[in-house]
Design an enzyme around this catalytic site. Structure first.
Site, PDB file in Angstrom:
ATOM      1  CG  HIS A  58      -1.972  -1.081   1.131  1.00  0.00           C
ATOM      2  ND1 HIS A  58      -2.578  -1.610   2.240  1.00  0.00           N
ATOM      3  CD2 HIS A  58      -2.510  -1.744   0.070  1.00  0.00           C
ATOM      4  CE1 HIS A  58      -3.446  -2.541   1.877  1.00  0.00           C
ATOM      5  NE2 HIS A  58      -3.412  -2.645   0.562  1.00  0.00           N
ATOM      6  CG  ASN A 325       8.894 -25.307   0.614  1.00  0.00           C
ATOM      7  OD1 ASN A 325       8.293 -26.277   1.075  1.00  0.00           O
ATOM      8  ND2 ASN A 325       8.556 -24.074   0.925  1.00  0.00           N
ATOM      9  CE1 TYR A 327       7.592 -24.180  -6.428  1.00  0.00           C
ATOM     10  CE2 TYR A 327       8.908 -23.796  -4.476  1.00  0.00           C
ATOM     11  CZ  TYR A 327       7.680 -23.888  -5.092  1.00  0.00           C
ATOM     12  OH  TYR A 327       6.530 -23.707  -4.362  1.00  0.00           O
ATOM     13  CD  GLU A 396       5.932 -23.833  -0.948  1.00  0.00           C
ATOM     14  OE1 GLU A 396       6.503 -23.310  -1.937  1.00  0.00           O
ATOM     15  OE2 GLU A 396       5.621 -23.205   0.077  1.00  0.00           O
TER      16      GLU A 396
END
Length: 500
Positions: A58, A325, A327, A396
């Protein structure tokens, strides 16, 4: 606009041979994963507190590639029942999701528990159990309460107690129904990437801040683990661990073996050795390197903060399984003096190493994700070599594209190839892998990449206020693999114990 679809409705081409060749042994568990900040939306619903991601996005919208935000995201705060139907339709054994710390404890501290936050997560847990799916809960997936950040966040040693208090609240509310817990997701990302300013809270202090963060994350995890062991495990018999992100690192040449070993220790061993090794504490080679380097830099003591003997004992052995995890892979070589070293794997410049990829490795939409399935098998072998016959849960693994097509053949191929390497590690290397988690159930807010990178088995139309979900080919493929494994498991779903 995507049409609302569920697996089994979408016509896709998935051969029976591609599924049946991936037959896992009885008891092996399949799951899918999400995280609270990436899918929930409802950023200021009810009495939810502000998180560090809310504040950064924000106040600095330019920090996100497409200047998007997660104020609504997948709107899972309202559409959670739809998401549970998707999980059920896939036939998986468990669903990994995270609790938003500021949604459950709006002020970050345990003196005020949000009734709406408690009700929301309790409903998800009950909904999963009613569908025969085990809930796997992550306590911290990067959305620190902003109030705690203003008190120093992960560089303040008091956060160890703050996190333990939060964990105790969550255990008190949900441990009667949740039997597999992850304390902290990817501590390396929390410390090494965030404290280079790339992720929330956007603080740039890699010299000292990242390393203070490392120590405090490990102590927070271990303290929460001991809380569960002492106060909840005797009654509920669940399991708790941490989820470390680890890539496969291999030397470019034989001359690069030493630098590769040091790079592994810095990026991954720093978060694994204190917990999973027989001796505990920092990896010895890394400890020596950081002491010598800090001295050369003029520091009066090592920038890698020392553990006391009590802290070593606290952290060592604080696991019931190894959460992994994974990848991608990299090739490591010694850096040339003066060479710019800017990588998604921030911190590699600390050990003066350079990372490359092999020309034949595939590429995903995310620039950092290079496809090398054999790297997962080699990593699993290495974990066993380093830490013994530890039980490994892959928490993951997944592939990103641009989300343009529902016939996501590249993602299907990624899953098929990586799952095949898991089987080879189990069958030929005797690595004790007990479960596999696909990232992710849904397209979601992918941190600084916004919505430009899609990991979902299900596509989400973010242009529609209804956020409809649509099954991709990979959803059908993964469902077929999970169901093929489930046929040899009795019962197919275990909702009364942790993953064994």
């Amino acid at each position: 606009m995507y049409l609302l679809a569920v697996v089994g409705v979408l016509a896709v081409t998935v051969t029976s041979e591609s599924v049946t060749s991936l037959r896992f042994p009885p008891g092996f568990q399949f799951g899918v994963a999400t995280s609270a900040y990436q899918i929930e939306g409802g950023w200021n619903a009810s009495d939810k507190g502000e998180s560090i991601w809310d504040r950064m996005i924000h106040s600095r919208p330019e920090s996100i590639y497409d200047r998007s935000n997660a104020d609504v995201a997948c709107d899972s705060y309202h559409l959670w029942e739809e998401d549970l139907r998707l999980v059920q339709d896939m036939g998986v054994d468990f669903y990994r999701f995270s609790i938003s710390w500021p949604r459950l404890l709006p002020h970050g501290f345990s003196n005020k528990v949000s009734e709406d936050g408690r009700r929301y997560y309790s409903a998800i847990i009950d909904g999963l159990l009613e569908r025969g799916i085990s809930p796997m809960v992550t306590l911290y997936h990067w959305d620190l309460p902003q109030r705690l950040q203003e008190l120093g966040g992960w560089t303040n040693p008091l956060i160890v107690d703050w996190f333990a208090d939060y964990a105790r609240v969550a255990f008190s509310l949900f441990a009667d129904r949740v039997h597999t817990w992850i304390t902290i997701n990817e501590p390396g990302t929390i410390c090494d990437v965030s404290y280079r300013g790339f992720l929330a809270p956007g603080v740039k202090d890699h010299e000292v801040g990242a390393l203070l963060c490392t120590k405090h994350v490990l102590l927070a995890h271990a303290t929460a683990y001991r809380v569960y062991q002492k106060e909840f495990k005797p009654k509920y018999h669940g399991e708790v661990s941490i989820a470390n992100q680890e890539s496969w690192f291999e030397p470019k040449t034989d001359m690069d073996l030493e630098i590769t070993l040091l790079a592994r220790e810095y990026l991954f061993g720093r978060y694994s050795h204190p917990i999973f090794s027989a001796t505990g504490g920092w990896p010895p080679a890394l400890q020596r390197y950081m002491a010598d380097k800090s001295k050369r830099e003029g520091f009066s003591r090592s920038r890698l903060p020392a553990f006391t003997q009590d802290e070593i004992r606290l952290v060592k052995g604080s696991f019931d399984y190894y959460g992994l995890n994974h990848y991608t892979s990299r090739v490591v070589r010694a850096a040339v003096p003066g060479e710019p070293l800017q990588y998604m794997m921030q911190g590699i410049e600390e050990v003066e190493a350079a990372l490359e990829t092999r020309p034949h490795w595939g590429a995903a939409a995310a620039s950092w994700l290079k496809v090398n399935p054999q790297g997962l098998r080699r990593l699993l072998q290495l974990i066993k070599q380093q830490y013994g016959d530890v039980k490994i849960l892959i928490t993951e693994n997944g592939y990103s594209d641009t989300g343009a097509q529902l016939q996501d053949r590249d993602r299907v191929q990624y899953y098929r190839d990586y799952l095949e390497q898991v089987l080879l590690a189990m069958n030929e290397d005797a690595v004790r892998v007990v479960g596999y988690t696909a990232w992710s159930l849904l397209d979601n807010f992918e941190w600084v990449a916004g919505y430009t990178s899609r990991f979902g088995l299900y596509a989400v139309d973010f242009s529609s206020p209804l956020r409809p979900r649509a099954a991709r080919a990979s959803a059908r493929f993964y469902a077929g693999v999970a169901r093929a494994g489930a046929r040899s498991v009795a019962p197919a779903h275990n909702t009364t114990r942790a993953i064994q």
